[in-house]
Design an enzyme around this catalytic site. Structure first.
Site, PDB file in Angstrom:
ATOM      1  N   GLY A   1     -49.962-111.367 -24.741  1.00  0.00           N
ATOM      2  CA  GLY A   1     -48.907-111.026 -23.770  1.00  0.00           C
ATOM      3  C   GLY A   1     -48.419-109.604 -23.979  1.00  0.00           C
ATOM      4  O   GLY A   1     -47.218-109.327 -23.885  1.00  0.00           O
TER       5      GLY A   1
ATOM      6  N   ASN B   1     -47.058-114.144 -28.639  1.00  0.00           N
ATOM      7  CA  ASN B   1     -45.939-113.780 -27.760  1.00  0.00           C
ATOM      8  C   ASN B   1     -46.141-114.254 -26.325  1.00  0.00           C
ATOM      9  O   ASN B   1     -45.163-114.504 -25.622  1.00  0.00           O
ATOM     10  CB  ASN B   1     -45.785-112.246 -27.798  1.00  0.00           C
ATOM     11  CG  ASN B   1     -44.952-111.718 -26.657  1.00  0.00           C
ATOM     12  OD1 ASN B   1     -43.732-111.840 -26.653  1.00  0.00           O
ATOM     13  ND2 ASN B   1     -45.608-111.155 -25.640  1.00  0.00           N
TER      14      ASN B   1
ATOM     15  N   PHE C   1     -39.373-111.555 -17.533  1.00  0.00           N
ATOM     16  CA  PHE C   1     -39.233-112.996 -17.756  1.00  0.00           C
ATOM     17  C   PHE C   1     -38.550-113.713 -16.575  1.00  0.00           C
ATOM     18  O   PHE C   1     -39.046-114.734 -16.092  1.00  0.00           O
ATOM     19  CB  PHE C   1     -38.420-113.192 -19.045  1.00  0.00           C
ATOM     20  CG  PHE C   1     -38.118-114.601 -19.420  1.00  0.00           C
ATOM     21  CD1 PHE C   1     -39.014-115.352 -20.163  1.00  0.00           C
ATOM     22  CD2 PHE C   1     -36.915-115.199 -19.050  1.00  0.00           C
ATOM     23  CE1 PHE C   1     -38.731-116.661 -20.531  1.00  0.00           C
ATOM     24  CE2 PHE C   1     -36.618-116.502 -19.411  1.00  0.00           C
ATOM     25  CZ  PHE C   1     -37.536-117.234 -20.150  1.00  0.00           C
TER      26      PHE C   1
ATOM     27  N   SER D   1     -37.612-118.913 -29.102  1.00  0.00           N
ATOM     28  CA  SER D   1     -36.492-118.616 -28.197  1.00  0.00           C
ATOM     29  C   SER D   1     -35.260-119.352 -28.690  1.00  0.00           C
ATOM     30  O   SER D   1     -35.360-120.358 -29.402  1.00  0.00           O
ATOM     31  CB  SER D   1     -36.824-119.103 -26.785  1.00  0.00           C
ATOM     32  OG  SER D   1     -35.684-119.045 -25.944  1.00  0.00           O
TER      33      SER D   1
ATOM     34  N   TYR E   1     -39.018-125.797 -20.161  1.00  0.00           N
ATOM     35  CA  TYR E   1     -39.136-124.530 -20.919  1.00  0.00           C
ATOM     36  C   TYR E   1     -38.593-124.740 -22.331  1.00  0.00           C
ATOM     37  O   TYR E   1     -39.228-124.355 -23.327  1.00  0.00           O
ATOM     38  CB  TYR E   1     -38.393-123.393 -20.208  1.00  0.00           C
ATOM     39  CG  TYR E   1     -38.442-122.102 -21.009  1.00  0.00           C
ATOM     40  CD1 TYR E   1     -39.638-121.393 -21.151  1.00  0.00           C
ATOM     41  CD2 TYR E   1     -37.316-121.618 -21.676  1.00  0.00           C
ATOM     42  CE1 TYR E   1     -39.704-120.235 -21.914  1.00  0.00           C
ATOM     43  CE2 TYR E   1     -37.364-120.456 -22.442  1.00  0.00           C
ATOM     44  CZ  TYR E   1     -38.568-119.774 -22.552  1.00  0.00           C
ATOM     45  OH  TYR E   1     -38.639-118.626 -23.325  1.00  0.00           O
TER      46      TYR E   1
ATOM     47  N   GLY F   1     -42.952-106.425 -21.312  1.00  0.00           N
ATOM     48  CA  GLY F   1     -41.792-106.893 -22.072  1.00  0.00           C
ATOM     49  C   GLY F   1     -41.921-106.808 -23.593  1.00  0.00           C
ATOM     50  O   GLY F   1     -42.236-105.753 -24.155  1.00  0.00           O
TER      51      GLY F   1
ATOM     52  N   PRO G   1     -35.400-115.033 -29.661  1.00  0.00           N
ATOM     53  CA  PRO G   1     -34.347-114.263 -28.991  1.00  0.00           C
ATOM     54  C   PRO G   1     -33.540-115.072 -27.982  1.00  0.00           C
ATOM     55  O   PRO G   1     -34.008-116.077 -27.427  1.00  0.00           O
ATOM     56  CB  PRO G   1     -35.130-113.173 -28.239  1.00  0.00           C
ATOM     57  CG  PRO G   1     -36.578-113.362 -28.571  1.00  0.00           C
ATOM     58  CD  PRO G   1     -36.727-114.751 -29.094  1.00  0.00           C
TER      59      PRO G   1
ATOM     60  N   VAL H   1     -54.593-117.161 -22.210  1.00  0.00           N
ATOM     61  CA  VAL H   1     -54.500-118.006 -23.411  1.00  0.00           C
ATOM     62  C   VAL H   1     -54.649-119.488 -23.091  1.00  0.00           C
ATOM     63  O   VAL H   1     -54.857-120.300 -23.998  1.00  0.00           O
ATOM     64  CB  VAL H   1     -53.183-117.766 -24.199  1.00  0.00           C
ATOM     65  CG1 VAL H   1     -53.109-116.342 -24.737  1.00  0.00           C
ATOM     66  CG2 VAL H   1     -51.949-118.115 -23.367  1.00  0.00           C
TER      67      VAL H   1
HETATM   68  P1  NDP Z   1     -42.672-110.892 -19.675  1.00  0.00           P
HETATM   69  O1  NDP Z   1     -42.843-111.694 -18.442  1.00  0.00           O
HETATM   70  O2  NDP Z   1     -42.186-109.489 -19.542  1.00  0.00           O
HETATM   71  O3  NDP Z   1     -44.024-110.899 -20.521  1.00  0.00           O
HETATM   72  C1  NDP Z   1     -44.776-112.076 -20.683  1.00  0.00           C
HETATM   73  C2  NDP Z   1     -46.148-111.715 -21.209  1.00  0.00           C
HETATM   74  O4  NDP Z   1     -46.899-112.914 -21.400  1.00  0.00           O
HETATM   75  C3  NDP Z   1     -46.928-110.845 -20.251  1.00  0.00           C
HETATM   76  O5  NDP Z   1     -47.558-109.810 -20.974  1.00  0.00           O
HETATM   77  C4  NDP Z   1     -47.965-111.778 -19.664  1.00  0.00           C
HETATM   78  O6  NDP Z   1     -49.174-111.070 -19.403  1.00  0.00           O
HETATM   79  C5  NDP Z   1     -48.181-112.746 -20.824  1.00  0.00           C
HETATM   80  N1  NDP Z   1     -48.747-113.993 -20.388  1.00  0.00           N
HETATM   81  C6  NDP Z   1     -48.186-114.948 -19.584  1.00  0.00           C
HETATM   82  N2  NDP Z   1     -49.062-115.938 -19.356  1.00  0.00           N
HETATM   83  C7  NDP Z   1     -50.205-115.613 -20.027  1.00  0.00           C
HETATM   84  C8  NDP Z   1     -51.464-116.233 -20.152  1.00  0.00           C
HETATM   85  N3  NDP Z   1     -51.752-117.383 -19.556  1.00  0.00           N
HETATM   86  N4  NDP Z   1     -52.401-115.618 -20.925  1.00  0.00           N
HETATM   87  C9  NDP Z   1     -52.130-114.440 -21.531  1.00  0.00           C
HETATM   88  N5  NDP Z   1     -50.956-113.806 -21.440  1.00  0.00           N
HETATM   89  C10 NDP Z   1     -50.007-114.386 -20.682  1.00  0.00           C
HETATM   90  O7  NDP Z   1     -41.661-111.738 -20.585  1.00  0.00           O
HETATM   91  P2  NDP Z   1     -41.113-111.532 -22.080  1.00  0.00           P
HETATM   92  O8  NDP Z   1     -41.629-110.292 -22.676  1.00  0.00           O
HETATM   93  O9  NDP Z   1     -39.666-111.743 -22.014  1.00  0.00           O
HETATM   94  O10 NDP Z   1     -41.760-112.822 -22.768  1.00  0.00           O
HETATM   95  C11 NDP Z   1     -42.495-112.766 -23.966  1.00  0.00           C
HETATM   96  C12 NDP Z   1     -42.182-113.987 -24.803  1.00  0.00           C
HETATM   97  O11 NDP Z   1     -40.798-113.951 -25.167  1.00  0.00           O
HETATM   98  C13 NDP Z   1     -42.393-115.326 -24.099  1.00  0.00           C
HETATM   99  O12 NDP Z   1     -42.986-116.219 -25.022  1.00  0.00           O
HETATM  100  C14 NDP Z   1     -40.977-115.769 -23.761  1.00  0.00           C
HETATM  101  O13 NDP Z   1     -40.870-117.162 -23.664  1.00  0.00           O
HETATM  102  C15 NDP Z   1     -40.222-115.223 -24.945  1.00  0.00           C
HETATM  103  N6  NDP Z   1     -38.787-115.069 -24.790  1.00  0.00           N
HETATM  104  C16 NDP Z   1     -38.268-114.273 -23.793  1.00  0.00           C
HETATM  105  C17 NDP Z   1     -36.898-114.135 -23.675  1.00  0.00           C
HETATM  106  C18 NDP Z   1     -36.273-113.346 -22.584  1.00  0.00           C
HETATM  107  O14 NDP Z   1     -35.067-113.517 -22.324  1.00  0.00           O
HETATM  108  N7  NDP Z   1     -36.995-112.444 -21.921  1.00  0.00           N
HETATM  109  C19 NDP Z   1     -35.994-114.787 -24.612  1.00  0.00           C
HETATM  110  C20 NDP Z   1     -36.645-115.606 -25.595  1.00  0.00           C
HETATM  111  C21 NDP Z   1     -37.991-115.707 -25.689  1.00  0.00           C
HETATM  112  P3  NDP Z   1     -50.121-111.255 -18.125  1.00  0.00           P
HETATM  113  O15 NDP Z   1     -49.275-111.751 -16.999  1.00  0.00           O
HETATM  114  O16 NDP Z   1     -50.695-109.899 -17.919  1.00  0.00           O
HETATM  115  O17 NDP Z   1     -51.146-112.246 -18.601  1.00  0.00           O
HETATM  116  C1  8X3 Z   2     -35.518-117.168 -22.866  1.00  0.00           C
HETATM  117  C2  8X3 Z   2     -34.061-117.285 -23.117  1.00  0.00           C
HETATM  118  O1  8X3 Z   2     -31.980-118.623 -22.620  1.00  0.00           O
HETATM  119  O2  8X3 Z   2     -33.418-118.051 -20.746  1.00  0.00           O
HETATM  120  O3  8X3 Z   2     -36.254-117.854 -23.807  1.00  0.00           O
HETATM  121  O4  8X3 Z   2     -34.070-119.721 -22.297  1.00  0.00           O
HETATM  122  S1  8X3 Z   2     -33.380-118.473 -22.140  1.00  0.00           S
END
Ligand code: NDP
Ligand code: 8X3
Length: 257
Positions: A13, A91, A194, A144, A157, A17, A187, A65
């Site tokens: 990922g 991630n 996201f 998370s 989720y 982000g 986080p 993935v």
């Molecule tokens: P983004 O949407 O900005 O990034 C998500 C990333 O995951 C992208 O690079 C996307 O790449 C990749 N991804 C999604 N599905 C697939 C797949 N099937 N295969 C490969 N890659 C995949 O979100 P975040 O950076 O916020 O999220 C990253 C992680 O952080 C996640 O696990 C999320 O649950 C977690 N998180 C986020 C929070 C938030 O508030 N933002 C808080 C807590 C946790 P692509 O689409 O190019 O495949």
């Molecule tokens: C992302 C944070 O609070 O939206 O994991 O679930 S929350």
């Protein structure tokens, strides 16, 4: 600052982000990077930036993935110079929808479970045996706050992130005695794509999630990930929970109008 010169880091990922921020943070410590995601053009742009800014070697992997045979093939077909992965940042993940359980969309559930739980498992299953054989490695999962607390309509989720928490603990138990470390960085609100993904591209609704408060940045989270990765070999950071100052729980945040 600690150097990770010569270490190979796989970040799933990495096209957006937190994953992209981790790529920048590890590149600034001279690590060699394997960047995986489905949007290859973004990875290639990021790889060029990282090379220009830090002169580090970067290899991109077009990878979904959720596709277990593809994950296995991608890891097993890495050239020898890239095969010894030292740090895996699990991630890749997403939320889809914010619906009451009895109104939830099955396709959203499948996508979250397949990505956040099964995808993390597939990548871990492909990468960890090499770490065990080398008696060296570090798995850093991105969980998370939703892996600690359930919030209304966050049902599936939250269940996937509780699964990540359980898998993190299970990995640490199963890897005891191998010298492979396991951490999770969990986080609260981070402003990334996201919420746009959660709300299927509804940018107005996504922007409201972060309105009136200062959320975490992806760099804040990357900083915690790098902290885990740069401790001495005998130190395992089990878990970091990181929240914006304006957020106390998954459901309590203070906003200025
Ligand atoms: P983004 O949407 O900005 O990034 C998500 C990333 O995951 C992208 O690079 C996307 O790449 C990749 N991804 C999604 N599905 C697939 C797949 N099937 N295969 C490969 N890659 C995949 O979100 P975040 O950076 O916020 O999220 C990253 C992680 O952080 C996640 O696990 C999320 O649950 C977690 N998180 C986020 C929070 C938030 O508030 N933002 C808080 C807590 C946790 P692509 O689409 O190019 O495949
Ligand atoms: C992302 C944070 O609070 O939206 O994991 O679930 S929350």
């Amino acid at each position: 600052m600690h150097s990770l010169n010569g270490k190979t880091v796989l970040i799933t990922g990495a096209s957006s982000g937190i994953g992209a921020a981790c790529a920048h943070a590890f590149a600034s410590l001279d690590a060699r990077l394997l960047l995986a995601a489905r949007r290859l053009e973004r990875l290639e742009k990021l790889a060029a930036e990282l090379y220009a800014q830090h002169g580090v070697e970067v290899r991109t992997l077009l990878l979904d993935v959720r596709d277990q045979p593809a994950v296995e093939a991608a890891i097993n077909s890495l050239p020898a110079a890239w095969a010894a992965i030292d740090i895996l940042v699990n991630n890749a993940g997403l939320s889809r929808g914010l619906d009451k359980l009895h109104e939830g969309k099955l396709a959203d559930w499948e996508e979250m479970i397949d990505t956040n739980v099964k995808g993390l498992l597939y990548v871990s299953r492909a990468v960890i045996p090499g770490m065990v054989a080398r008696r060296r490695g570090h798995v850093i999962n991105i969980g998370s706050i939703a892996g600690h607390q359930v919030y209304p309509s966050g049902n599936v989720y939250s269940a996937t992130k509780h699964a990540v928490a359980a898998l993190t603990q299970g990995m640490r138990m199963d890897l005891l005695g191998t010298d492979v470390r396991v951490s999770t960085v969990d986080p609260g609100m981070v402003e990334t794509e996201f919420s746009q993904v959660r709300f299927h591209g509804d940018e107005v609704r996504a922007a409201k999630v972060y309105q009136g408060l200062t959320p975490l940045t992806p760099d804040d989270v990357a900083d915690a990930v790098v902290y885990c990765a740069t401790r001495p070999a005998h130190v395992n950071i089990n878990e970091i929970i990181i929240m914006p100052t304006a957020q106390a729980t998954a459901t309590m945040a203070v906003r200025v109008p």
